[in-house]
Every structure is written in C-alpha cells, then in structure tokens.
Scaffold this motif. Structure first.
Motif, short mmCIF file in Angstrom:
data_model
loop_
_atom_site.label_atom_id
_atom_site.label_comp_id
_atom_site.label_asym_id
_atom_site.label_seq_id
_atom_site.Cartn_x
_atom_site.Cartn_y
_atom_site.Cartn_z
N GLY A 32 -104.69 -38.34 -20.14
CA GLY A 32 -104.19 -37.71 -18.92
C GLY A 32 -103.46 -38.65 -17.98
O GLY A 32 -103.10 -38.24 -16.88
N LEU A 33 -103.29 -39.91 -18.40
CA LEU A 33 -102.52 -40.81 -17.54
C LEU A 33 -101.73 -41.81 -18.37
O LEU A 33 -102.09 -42.11 -19.51
CB LEU A 33 -103.44 -41.58 -16.58
N GLN A 34 -100.64 -42.29 -17.74
CA GLN A 34 -99.90 -43.40 -18.35
C GLN A 34 -99.96 -44.59 -17.39
O GLN A 34 -100.82 -45.44 -17.53
CB GLN A 34 -98.47 -42.95 -18.68
N CYS A 35 -99.11 -44.64 -16.38
CA CYS A 35 -99.18 -45.79 -15.47
C CYS A 35 -100.39 -45.69 -14.54
O CYS A 35 -100.86 -46.70 -14.03
CB CYS A 35 -97.90 -45.92 -14.65
N GLY A 36 -100.86 -44.48 -14.27
CA GLY A 36 -102.05 -44.31 -13.46
C GLY A 36 -101.83 -44.22 -11.96
O GLY A 36 -102.78 -44.08 -11.20
N PHE A 37 -100.56 -44.27 -11.53
CA PHE A 37 -100.32 -44.25 -10.09
C PHE A 37 -100.77 -42.94 -9.46
O PHE A 37 -101.36 -42.91 -8.39
CB PHE A 37 -98.84 -44.51 -9.77
N CYS A 38 -100.50 -41.84 -10.14
CA CYS A 38 -100.81 -40.52 -9.58
C CYS A 38 -102.27 -40.15 -9.79
O CYS A 38 -102.77 -39.20 -9.19
CB CYS A 38 -99.93 -39.46 -10.22
N THR A 39 -102.93 -40.85 -10.71
CA THR A 39 -104.24 -40.41 -11.22
C THR A 39 -105.33 -40.24 -10.14
O THR A 39 -106.00 -39.21 -10.14
CB THR A 39 -104.73 -41.36 -12.33
N LEU A 81 -97.44 -35.21 -7.68
CA LEU A 81 -96.32 -35.60 -8.53
C LEU A 81 -96.74 -36.68 -9.51
O LEU A 81 -97.47 -37.61 -9.15
CB LEU A 81 -95.16 -36.14 -7.68
N CYS A 82 -96.27 -36.54 -10.75
CA CYS A 82 -96.47 -37.58 -11.77
C CYS A 82 -95.12 -37.89 -12.38
O CYS A 82 -94.42 -36.98 -12.82
CB CYS A 82 -97.43 -37.08 -12.86
N ARG A 83 -94.74 -39.18 -12.38
CA ARG A 83 -93.43 -39.54 -12.92
C ARG A 83 -93.50 -39.89 -14.41
O ARG A 83 -92.50 -40.14 -15.03
CB ARG A 83 -92.85 -40.76 -12.16
N CYS A 84 -94.71 -39.96 -14.98
CA CYS A 84 -94.81 -40.44 -16.36
C CYS A 84 -95.09 -39.35 -17.39
O CYS A 84 -94.39 -39.23 -18.38
CB CYS A 84 -95.94 -41.46 -16.49
N THR A 85 -96.13 -38.57 -17.18
CA THR A 85 -96.70 -37.81 -18.29
C THR A 85 -95.96 -36.53 -18.64
O THR A 85 -96.17 -35.99 -19.73
CB THR A 85 -98.15 -37.40 -17.97
N GLY A 86 -95.17 -35.99 -17.73
CA GLY A 86 -94.61 -34.67 -17.97
C GLY A 86 -95.68 -33.60 -17.80
O GLY A 86 -95.46 -32.44 -18.15
S1 FES Z 1 -99.27 -41.48 -14.85
FE1 FES Z 1 -97.64 -42.55 -13.92
S2 FES Z 1 -97.22 -41.32 -12.21
FE2 FES Z 1 -98.62 -40.11 -13.29
#
Ligand code: FES
Ligand SMILES: Cc1cc2nc3c(=O)[nH]c(=O)nc-3n(C[C@H](O)[C@H](O)[C@H](O)COP(=O)(O)OP(=O)(O)OC[C@H]3O[C@@H](n4cnc5c(N)ncnc54)[C@H](O)[C@@H]3O)c2cc1C
Ligand code: FES
Lengths: 290, 161
Positions: free
Chosen positions: B100-107, B137-142
């Motif tokens: 459920g996360l990539q960079c984790g900023f939105c998590t 908003l999440c910029r990574c996961t779609g």
């Molecule tokens: S995981 Fe990167 S902004 Fe959501």
C-alpha cells in the motif's frame, strides 16, 4: 507558508466573544473551523491581528427543532451530516453536506463558518438561499435576524456588521408537496464543484407546478437564484419538456459564469443545464413518491 | 511579537506541556516541538491530507489547525498506532502485505484517515474506500494498492473479531 503573527483569544462564553468583537470590530476575526481561514492565513492572503476562537463556546453548538430547525453556528458539518433532525427536517441540507470537501475537513468545518465565508463555489449558501434560511447575528448590543437574500452580499462577503457574530441559523420546513434535490459535478469527489444547484419543486393538488426554486453555485459572485427559469415552470405539467426548457432559460438568461481553470464559462452553462434537468427530475420523483 | 500561550496536550497517551506562539501550526508543533516526525506536511493548505491526525478520535488536518487549539485535547499520530515495535496495527500490516505504499510520504495521513473510517465502516466496497481516501493525495501508487490494502485490512479486522 506560515501565518503572520497575531494575538489569540479563546473565550468560553458568547458574551466574552461579543465583548471582544465590540472592542476590536473587523480587526478581531472569528475563528470557526479554520478550514478556510487558516489556509488563507498560511498563504498570508489573510493577516488578521487578532483571532477570536469560537471553538470553546459550547452554547453555539446545537441542533434542535423548535418550531423550525435551528442549528448553532459552531456546529461541525460532520455533526449535522449525521444528525437525524437534519435528515428529517432539512433533507436538502442533509443531501448537500457530503459534497463539502472531505470528511477530515467536515470534522472541523462548521455550518456557520461556511455560510459566513460566503464562497460562491460553496454548497451551503446555495442551500440556505433555496430554503429561505434565516441568520441570527448578535452583537454586545443585541441581536437581529437576517434573511438569506440579504445575508449574502457578494464575493466572500456577508452583510453582518463588524461587531456582530453569526450565532445561529433557522431552516424553515419546505412547503407541502415539495420535492428537493442537490446535484453537483466536481472533478474529484470532495473538490469544489464546477457547477451545481439546489432544486425545489412544489406541486398544486392537481399535479401541475405551483412554484419552484433553482439556486446555483459557482456561476456568479454568490448563490445564483434562477428566477426567470422558475417563472417559466409555474402552471406547467412536470416532465422532461418543461424541465429542459427551464434548464435552457436558467443557463442562458439567469447566470453569468466567470469560467475558471477547469471549466470555461460556456462549459459551466452547459453543465448547469444538464444538472438542472437531473435535479428537477429527481425533485419531481421525490414529490411523486411522497 | 505575539504573546505565548501555555498548552497541555496528550499525544499518543503521553502528556506534553509547552508554551507556544498562537501562529504555530499544530503540524509543526507535533513535528518540531514534540519531535514526532511521522506526521508529514505536504501542502499546508488542507488539500493533500499528508498531515492528517486524530484529535479526540476524529481525523483532522493538522496543517490548518493551530497548536493552541489542541490545548486540553487528545491527539493520536501515526506513531501511536502500532502496539509495539514488533506488532503493527492491522491497517499498517495490511499496507505492508498488499504494497500500500511506495515512498511513504502520504502513508501516515492515509492511515490516520482510515483508522476511524474502518471503525465506522466495517465492510466497505472498493468504491467506498476510494471515496474515503479522496482527501489524500498519493504521487506514487496510483491508489490501486492502497485500495487493495484497505480492503485487506477491513477483512483481517473483521476476522479478528
Ligand atoms: S507512496 Fe509516495 S506519495 Fe503515496
Ligand atoms: C481542501 C479543502 C476543500 C474544501 N472544499 C470545500 C467544498 O467543496 N465546498 C465548500 O463549501 N467548502 C469547502 N471547503 C471549505 C470548508 O467547507 C470550510 O469549512 C468553510 O468554508 C468555512 O468554515 P469554517 O468553520 O472552517 O470557517 P473558518 O475558516 O474558521 O472561517 C471562515 C470565515 O468566516 C468567518 N466566520 C466563521 N464563523 C463566523 C461566525 N460565527 N460569525 C462571524 N464570522 C464567522 C471567519 O472570520 C472567516 O472569515 C474546503 C476547504 C478545504 C481546506
Ligand atoms: S499538509 Fe495538511 S493537508 Fe497538505
């Protein structure tokens, strides 16, 4: 960015808040949910020197049926959204609230704050106009009631005096044989809508249209009341033909949309017409079912 | 210089007392004064949801609240979710398992939005979940894996009962 410095007061009673308003007038800005004011302060579009935080004033937080439905100015939008009295006595308001922003914003944002803010793109001023809601403004000297039509005074402007606070809102019951609908279109759920309206349709006993109300968001400098379109509906048999005609009149004659980044003025007219037909059909379905 | 105000706030069950300037945002107070940097700040005007925390159990944006307004209230941040270093909260566990996360900023903001949401809505549909996270908003996961993780979390939390 961060807000510019300011002094902060969080009175426990309305009396103290009104005293501060009497002393400081426009310099003393009311802080309700802060969901419009604090973003504006973060951008430094707003730089008040004194904030009067109303959040500790319990007496401004209520929903009660006392003749008509009364809602305290500091009632959270999320609270009104779930309240059975609102669902029963102001179903139009109940239908509109979930369209305001996101749940996290409605947990802080207040009914009174949204109305006082008078954003032409906001849902609640449109609902209040359609329902002929009344606003109770109070100052240290006394209080008065303001009709919805007189309350909204242009872009982000209400007609209260610098020493007044909005304390409560009264929502009159809809007339007998009235159907309602709130419909809007936003690019993403929770965004400000590109177009939208509140519709009310009241039928005569024999089933023709007695009167109607169509009030639009985001197509003028406040809630836009489509009086020409509504006049065209009087005496008509409800149905696609009458609704289509009213939608054309409303979108061509009753509004002057500005257009914006996501929707040109023409597109806003087009959307408003499409949504008018949907809203009228939904309102009519509801009055038939009742 | 505006006068400072004493505040007393409970964060993740612990009490904190500070003197703060009225203009200090709650998000900055949590990150800089209390030094809990799990709460992220993306936009500072209420749009992105990264700063979402719980105040008295309700999800709110900490970037458009003042620290002084938290006086006397109870706050939960993402650091308060897991039971221990070893045992994640079931929603965190599901985000781990379903990517459920990539960079984790939105998590953190998404987790704090979902905790009260899943308490109120125990068996959400995919559409419900998409609406519930529409303010984040999440910029990574779609978003697809976030939705999958949320549905998985709802399932494991139901099964645990
Ligand atoms: S995981 Fe990167 S902004 Fe959501
Ligand atoms: C990301 C985001 C999306 C949003 N989307 C929408 C949306 O789709 N639709 C929508 O309608 N709104 C939207 N909003 C705004 C939100 O609904 C606000 O809650 C609302 O506009 C203002 O209410 P508030 O209680 O937060 O007021 P505040 O922000 O505290 O105050 C707004 C203004 O009203 C004045 N005021 C407040 N209460 C009183 C009072 N009792 N007496 C006198 N003056 C008062 C304040 O001084 C200030 O000038 C959004 C906000 C955000 C951050
Ligand atoms: S940082 Fe608070 S919503 Fe973006």
């Amino acid at each position: 960015m961060k807000p510019a410095p300011f002094e902060y007061h969080a009175p426990d009673t309305l009396e103290e808040a009104l005293e501060l308003k009497a002393q400081h007038g426009d310099e003393g800005k009311a802080l309700a949910g802060g969901q419009s004011l604090i973003p504006a302060m973060n951008f430094r579009v707003a730089q008040p020197t004194l904030l009067i935080d109303l959040n500790r004033i319990g007496e401004l937080r209520y929903i009660r049926k006392n003749g008509v439905l009364h809602i305290g100015a500091m009632t959270q939008q999320s609270h009104a959204e779930r309240d059975p009295l609102v669902a029963k006595h102001a179903p139009l308001l109940h239908e509109a609230i979930p369209n305001i922003a996101h749940p996290q914003i409605r947990n802080r944002g207040t009914i009174g704050g949204s109305l006082a803010h008078a954003d032409p793109a906001a849902e609640l001023p449109v609902v209040a106009t359609a329902l002929n809601t009344r606003f109770r403004a109070q100052s240290a000297k006394g209080d008065r009631w303001i009709e919805a039509k007189a309350f909204f005074a242009g872009l982000f402007t209400n007609s209260m005096q610098p020493d007044e606070l909005l304390v409560g809102i009264a929502f009159p019951e809809m007339a007998e044989r009235t159907g309602y609908a709130f419909v809007e279109l936003a690019r993403r759920h929770g965004d400000y809508a590109m177009a939208g309206l509140a519709a009310l349709v009241t039928l005569n006993e024999e089933g023709t249209i007695k009167e109607s109300r169509l009030v639009y968001l985001n197509v003028g400098d406040g809630p836009v009341d489509a009086v020409t379109a509504c006049a065209s509906l009087i005496g008509k048999k409800p149905g696609d033909a009458a609704f289509k005609e009213a939608a054309q009149i409303a979108s061509q004659k009753d509004m002057e949309p500005f257009g914006n980044l996501h929707a040109s003025a023409d597109y806003q007219r087009h959307l408003s017409a499409v949504l008018t037909e949907r809203a009228l059909a939904k309102a009519y379905e509801r009055v038939k079912a009742a | 210089m505006a006068s400072k105000h004493p505040i007393s706030v409970t964060i993740n069950g612990k009490n904190f007392e500070h003197e703060v300037e009225p203009r200090l945002l709650l998000a900055d107070y949590i990150r800089h004064d209390v030094e809990l940097t799990g709460t992220h700040v993306g936009c500072e005007h209420g749009v992105c949801g990264a700063c979402t925390i719980l105040m008295d159990g309700k999800a709110v944006r900490s970037c458009i609240m003042l620290a002084v307004q938290a006086d006397g209230h109870e706050i939960t941040t993402v650091e308060g979710l897991a039971e221990s270093e070893e045992k994640l909260h079931p929603i965190q566990q599901a985000f781990w398992e379903a990517h459920g996360l990539q960079c984790g900023f939105c998590t953190p903001g998404i987790l704090m939005t979902l905790v009260p949401y899943l308490q109120e809505n125990k068996t959400p549909s995919e559409q419900d979940v998409r609406e519930a996270i529409s303010g984040n908003l999440c910029r990574c996961t779609g978003y697809q894996h976030i939705v999958d993780a949320t549905l998985l979390a709802a399932k494991t939390m139901q099964a645990a009962k």
